[in-house]
Design an enzyme around this catalytic site. Structure first.
Site, PDB file in Angstrom:
ATOM      1  CD  GLU A  60     -14.434  19.937  -5.610  1.00 39.84           C
ATOM      2  OE1 GLU A  60     -14.804  19.040  -4.817  1.00 39.84           O
ATOM      3  OE2 GLU A  60     -13.240  20.204  -5.814  1.00 39.84           O
ATOM      4  CG  HIS A 129      -5.968  17.486 -13.296  1.00 39.10           C
ATOM      5  ND1 HIS A 129      -5.947  16.338 -12.536  1.00 39.10           N
ATOM      6  CD2 HIS A 129      -5.930  18.516 -12.407  1.00 39.10           C
ATOM      7  CE1 HIS A 129      -5.889  16.665 -11.251  1.00 39.10           C
ATOM      8  NE2 HIS A 129      -5.886  17.991 -11.150  1.00 39.10           N
TER       9      HIS A 129
END
Lengths: 327, 332
Positions: A60, A129
């Site tokens: 990322e 998440h």
């Protein structure tokens, strides 16, 4: 007007902008062949090719920095965070380079970059998440922060974000991808700095954004049945905040309830309360009430998870309590 | 793919090019020595990291690039900016925090930028600029230009995740990037051998299937030769190269560092390899220029730096009512 799903509206927004401007490209994990973890880029690589639907390795921070470097040199990247929480790994590139580099370069470089993807508390996805990142990024100078909530605004806002010459954090909600709505066939863009008046009312202003807009709408239906007339505003623009719309509303209702899914400490709601204090304190008839997620990692257990985030009945209760104080 | 350390062959070079390299290294050295004086006189503030000793790397690589090629640097970025063609005036003015500085007083020592020169920035965090250079390389591939991007960083950065992540992507997509390691053996006070499990950084290229080269970073001609080959490969679509330049910083990590840790014998060993006298000796041996001619260049540079200091001193401060200017694209 065609019926579109939320993810289709996002896909249409990206496809239209990619057709319009050859410098627009999408990068991220599984955005190409796989079509995006929530289908927002499904099949786009067939039209635009692998370079413009760039499947990145799982890294990322580096691919976000690559996007910043490409934006400095003339491209317009759209980064999809497969899950927005993963972008915590990209915090350095988003904050130090995306947010600040235009300024530290004395205005020599533009960073036309959109960082979008699913976040928020889903259905028992576990703590990592279930991130709400708006509070974290709110503190970074140089970023614009936008939160989508409907199919209509998803499309118009994303197109505007892609055309904006600044880095835009564009938040979607994991539970909204299958929303359906009739949206116009003709092209439209929506401003990134304007709140949406969802419903006018006279008794209380409810400020919200993202998925909580839908919880608020549910609560409003119940409150309307009890003859309580709520004004509902979807903030959409979290940075810069549309203080003008907020101010206009509370000059009318004199009461504000903020409903957000981000955590309470240091969240966007905290910022709004402070801004209202600074600008509109004299118009308030009651202290601002803040409904936000509890300050815990989101638990897996479904009942516990539901308790973490504000529910429609919490909103009903907060509004009723506030009005009970009315003299 | 990996080559062993290059033998100390002497490369062919003509007079104008040799003098251009000499001039650029002396410019860097004189500029940095002047920075030290100005820092101690309270003309510049914050963290100032000088490049003394490493000039052959900046000069050797950047002078082999075209003006439209991209460069990213680190917190030790003054000399990269100068080699890329940013004027001593605008770099000095930036270090003085003036409105005429290359980042308009907003950046400072570690954030030098010049859009005009495709200098994409000095980056203050270790390894932070590596993805940016990789992104510029991606733009070149995307747009089908033959621009190359050179990315400078230290040995410390090669233990950072962004280094590995970017080399992987650059290899995957054949990005035209030169990853140039300035291995000066020290990350502030952390000795390279205490920080890296594999001390031969160029060998890390093997993990990505790209060429890795180690070169004597105190020899500008050797650096230039390696750079030219890597640039040619990158321009032709042959992808990235990892270049490890063995070098040394003659001063402390920054001007705030008393530099008490490093062994004086080690410093002396490296000082004897000073790239500037080395090139000067070569130029004279090859009869490309006389001592007097080189001295004249030194004097020209001295005058250029004195002028830069005067310019910086006399330049205005950025106006306070422009505090927010340049934050967003709307603020032109």
């Amino acid at each position: 007007m065609p019926v579109k799903l939320f993810y289709e509206a996002l896909k249409d927004a990206m496809a239209e902008e990619m057709r319009r401007d050859p410098n627009v490209y999408v990068l991220g994990e599984d955005v190409g062949h796989y079509g995006g973890s929530y289908k927002a880029t499904k099949d786009l690589y067939k039209e635009f090719g692998e370079l413009r639907l760039l499947d990145t390795p799982i890294c990322e921070n580096a691919f976000t920095g690559l996007a910043v470097g490409s934006a400095m040199t003339g491209l317009r990247p759209i980064i999809e965070g497969m899950n927005m929480g993963f972008l915590l790994l990209a915090f350095n590139q988003i904050a130090n380079n995306g947010g600040m580099l235009r300024y530290t370069s004395g205005g020599q470089f533009k960073i036309p970059m959109v960082v979008r993807g699913p976040g928020g508390v889903g259905k028992q996805l576990g703590a990592e998440h279930s991130q709400r990142l708006e509070g974290y990024f709110n503190n970074v100078p140089g970023l614009k922060i936008v939160h989508t909530s409907t199919v209509y605004n998803a499309k118009g806002l994303l197109k505007a974000a892609i055309r904006d010459d600044n880095p835009v954090m564009f938040f979607e909600h994991v539970l909204l991808y299958n929303l359906k709505e009739d949206i116009p066939e003709a092209e439209y863009l929506l401003p990134l700095d304007k709140a949406e008046m969802v419903k006018e009312g006279r008794d209380v202003t409810v400020l919200t954004y993202g998925r909580m807009r839908h919880h608020c709408s549910e609560a409003l239906a119940e409150l309307a049945a009890r003859d309580i007339d709520v004004e509902l505003i979807d903030l959409i623009a979290l940075k810069p905040l549309d203080l003008e719309t907020i101010g206009r509303s509370l000059k009318k209702t004199h009461r504000v309830v903020i409903v957000e899914e981000d955590m309470k400490s240091g969240g966007v709601g905290a910022e709004i309360v402070a801004s209202i204090d600074e600008h509109y304190f004299d118009y308030l008839d009651a202290p601002v009430v803040r409904l936000a997620s509890k300050d815990v990692p989101v638990p897996y257990n479904g009942r516990m998870e539901a308790t973490v985030i504000p529910q429609p009945h919490d909103i009903v209760k907060a509004v009723e309590e506030m009005l009970a104080l009315r003299v | 793919m990996v080559q062993q350390q290059l033998p100390p062959t002497r490369y062919h070079i003509d007079r104008p090019e040799a003098l251009a390299l000499y001039r650029d290294m002396v410019l860097g050295r004189t500029f940095e020595d002047t920075c030290a004086q100005m820092y101690y006189r309270g003309k510049m503030f914050g963290f100032v990291h000088l490049y003394n000793g490493q000039e052959a790397v900046s000069t050797g690589v950047i002078k082999a690039l075209r003006p439209d090629d991209y460069v990213t640097s680190t917190y030790r970025d003054h000399v990269h900016a100068l080699s890329k063609g940013v004027s001593a005036r605008s770099v000095m003015a930036e270090l003085f925090g003036k409105a005429t500085g290359c980042s308009k007083g907003r950046g400072g020592s570690m954030h030098l930028f010049s859009a005009e020169h495709n200098l994409l920035g000095g980056f203050a965090f270790v390894a932070e600029g590596i993805p940016i250079a990789t992104g510029a390389g991606f733009t070149a591939v995307y747009k089908g230009t033959d621009q190359v991007s050179a990315c400078f960083f230290g040995d410390g950065a090669t233990n950072n995740g962004q280094f590995f992540e970017c080399l992987n992507m650059a290899a995957l997509w054949n990005l035209p990037v030169l990853y140039v390691v300035e291995n000066n053996l020290w990350s502030i006070g952390m000795y390279h051998h205490r920080a890296s499990s594999v001390v031969e950084i160029y060998k890390k290229a093997d993990a990505f299937g790209i060429p890795g080269v180690r070169v004597d970073g105190m020899d500008v001609l050797a650096v230039r030769e390696v750079a030219k080959e890597a640039i040619e490969r990158a321009r032709a679509g042959g992808g990235p190269t990892l270049i490890e330049c063995t070098t040394y910083r003659f001063r402390g990590h920054s001007l705030a560092d008393p530099d008490e840790l490093r062994d004086p014998a080690e410093k002396e060993f490296w000082r004897k390899q000073d790239p500037i006298p080395r090139l000067a000796a070569f130029i004279r041996e090859q009869e490309l220029a006389t001592a007097e001619e080189l001295k004249a260049i030194d004097q020209q540079i001295r005058a250029e730096i004195d002028d830069a200091v005067l310019f910086a001193e006399e330049s205005p401060e950025p106006p306070l009512d422009e505090l927010y200017r340049f934050q967003f694209a709307e603020d032109e």
